[in-house]
Design a protein around this motif. Sequence first.
Motif, PDB file in Angstrom:
ATOM      1  N   SER A  75       0.868  -1.179   0.000  1.00 19.23           N
ATOM      2  CA  SER A  75       0.000   0.000   0.000  1.00 19.23           C
ATOM      3  C   SER A  75       0.900   1.223   0.000  1.00 19.23           C
ATOM      4  O   SER A  75       2.058   1.154   0.405  1.00 19.23           O
ATOM      5  CB  SER A  75      -0.884   0.027   1.245  1.00 19.23           C
ATOM      6  N   ILE A 105     -14.412  12.363  -0.802  1.00 20.82           N
ATOM      7  CA  ILE A 105     -14.130  11.389   0.259  1.00 20.82           C
ATOM      8  C   ILE A 105     -14.991  11.607   1.436  1.00 20.82           C
ATOM      9  O   ILE A 105     -15.511  12.214   2.037  1.00 20.82           O
ATOM     10  CB  ILE A 105     -12.632  11.455   0.663  1.00 20.82           C
ATOM     11  N   TRP A 158       0.840   5.801   0.488  1.00 17.64           N
ATOM     12  CA  TRP A 158       0.121   6.991   0.929  1.00 17.64           C
ATOM     13  C   TRP A 158       0.527   8.176   0.079  1.00 17.64           C
ATOM     14  O   TRP A 158       1.583   8.181  -0.509  1.00 17.64           O
ATOM     15  CB  TRP A 158       0.473   7.308   2.388  1.00 17.64           C
ATOM     16  N   THR A 165     -11.204  14.955  -5.695  1.00 18.12           N
ATOM     17  CA  THR A 165     -11.057  13.681  -4.979  1.00 18.12           C
ATOM     18  C   THR A 165     -11.234  13.902  -3.493  1.00 18.12           C
ATOM     19  O   THR A 165     -11.914  13.148  -2.811  1.00 18.12           O
ATOM     20  CB  THR A 165      -9.682  13.057  -5.264  1.00 18.12           C
ATOM     21  N   ASP A 166     -10.623  14.973  -2.968  1.00 12.35           N
ATOM     22  CA  ASP A 166     -10.703  15.280  -1.545  1.00 12.35           C
ATOM     23  C   ASP A 166     -12.166  15.560  -1.136  1.00 12.35           C
ATOM     24  O   ASP A 166     -12.623  15.126  -0.087  1.00 12.35           O
ATOM     25  CB  ASP A 166      -9.822  16.470  -1.216  1.00 12.35           C
ATOM     26  N   VAL A 198      -4.130   9.872  -2.646  1.00  8.89           N
ATOM     27  CA  VAL A 198      -5.462  10.243  -2.174  1.00  8.89           C
ATOM     28  C   VAL A 198      -5.293  10.784  -0.761  1.00  8.89           C
ATOM     29  O   VAL A 198      -4.741  10.092   0.101  1.00  8.89           O
ATOM     30  CB  VAL A 198      -6.424   9.028  -2.174  1.00  8.89           C
ATOM     31  N   ARG A 233      -5.252  11.560   2.997  1.00  8.02           N
ATOM     32  CA  ARG A 233      -5.616  10.866   4.238  1.00  8.02           C
ATOM     33  C   ARG A 233      -6.030   9.408   4.041  1.00  8.02           C
ATOM     34  O   ARG A 233      -6.698   8.835   4.887  1.00  8.02           O
ATOM     35  CB  ARG A 233      -6.726  11.628   4.973  1.00  8.02           C
ATOM     36  N   ARG A 234      -5.662   8.784   2.952  1.00  9.05           N
ATOM     37  CA  ARG A 234      -6.030   7.387   2.719  1.00  9.05           C
ATOM     38  C   ARG A 234      -4.870   6.613   2.103  1.00  9.05           C
ATOM     39  O   ARG A 234      -4.136   7.136   1.276  1.00  9.05           O
ATOM     40  CB  ARG A 234      -7.210   7.306   1.742  1.00  9.05           C
ATOM     41  N   ALA A 235      -4.774   5.348   2.491  1.00 12.55           N
ATOM     42  CA  ALA A 235      -3.819   4.457   1.837  1.00 12.55           C
ATOM     43  C   ALA A 235      -4.416   4.010   0.508  1.00 12.55           C
ATOM     44  O   ALA A 235      -5.628   3.887   0.370  1.00 12.55           O
ATOM     45  CB  ALA A 235      -3.545   3.247   2.722  1.00 12.55           C
ATOM     46  N   SER A 236      -3.559   3.777  -0.447  1.00 11.18           N
ATOM     47  CA  SER A 236      -3.988   3.312  -1.762  1.00 11.18           C
ATOM     48  C   SER A 236      -3.322   1.976  -2.053  1.00 11.18           C
ATOM     49  O   SER A 236      -2.193   1.744  -1.650  1.00 11.18           O
ATOM     50  CB  SER A 236      -3.583   4.318  -2.838  1.00 11.18           C
ATOM     51  N   ARG A 237      -4.022   1.122  -2.763  1.00 12.79           N
ATOM     52  CA  ARG A 237      -3.470  -0.174  -3.165  1.00 12.79           C
ATOM     53  C   ARG A 237      -3.278  -0.180  -4.675  1.00 12.79           C
ATOM     54  O   ARG A 237      -4.194   0.143  -5.408  1.00 12.79           O
ATOM     55  CB  ARG A 237      -4.397  -1.307  -2.753  1.00 12.79           C
TER      56      ARG A 237
END
Length: 157
Positions: free
Chosen positions: A54, A157, A56, A153-154, A59, A61-65
Motif C-alpha cells: 500500500s 471522500i 500513501w 477527490t478530496d 489520495v 488521508r487514505r492508503a492506496s493499493r
Amino acid sequence: MITNANQYTNAKEAEKVLFRKVLIDGGSALNLLFAEALRELGLGPTDLMPSDSSFWGVVPRRASRPLGEITLPVQFGMATNYRVEHINFYVADFDTTYHAILGRPAPAKFMAVPHYAYLVVKMPSPAGVLSLWANLSVAYAYETESLTLAEATDLSI
C-alpha cells in the motif's frame, strides 16, 4: 517513452508510446504508472505482477493499493542521444493529469539530476550529457489540472 517490454510482460509486447505528461517527484519513494497509461501501452491487468503493498500520498488521508507492479524499459531522449533503463512501476487506477510519476528510484537509476527551478533534467548518455527541458506554461497547466482533480477527490471522500 516507454518501449518494448516483451520480457517483462508475459511475452506480450508493449506498444511504443511517447508520454509527455510525466512528473519527476523528488519527494516520492516510488514510481507510479497510471492505469490509463498502461492501456495506452497495449497492456492490461493480466500483464501485472501481484502486489500486496500500500502507499500513501496520492489520495488525501487514505492508503492506496496498486493494481500490481510492472517493470518496463523507459527511454529518455531521441534517436541521436538517448538513455534506456528498466524501471519498476506500481500501477494505480486514479484519475490524474499525468501518465506517470517518477519518484527518486527512477532518476537514481538513470543517474539523473533534476533541476526543478529550471525545469530541466540532466543525465549521462553514451553520446554525452542528455538534457531534457520542460515548458513552463505546459507544466503549470498540468499542475493546475492535477490540483483540480485532487480537490475533487478530496471533496468526494
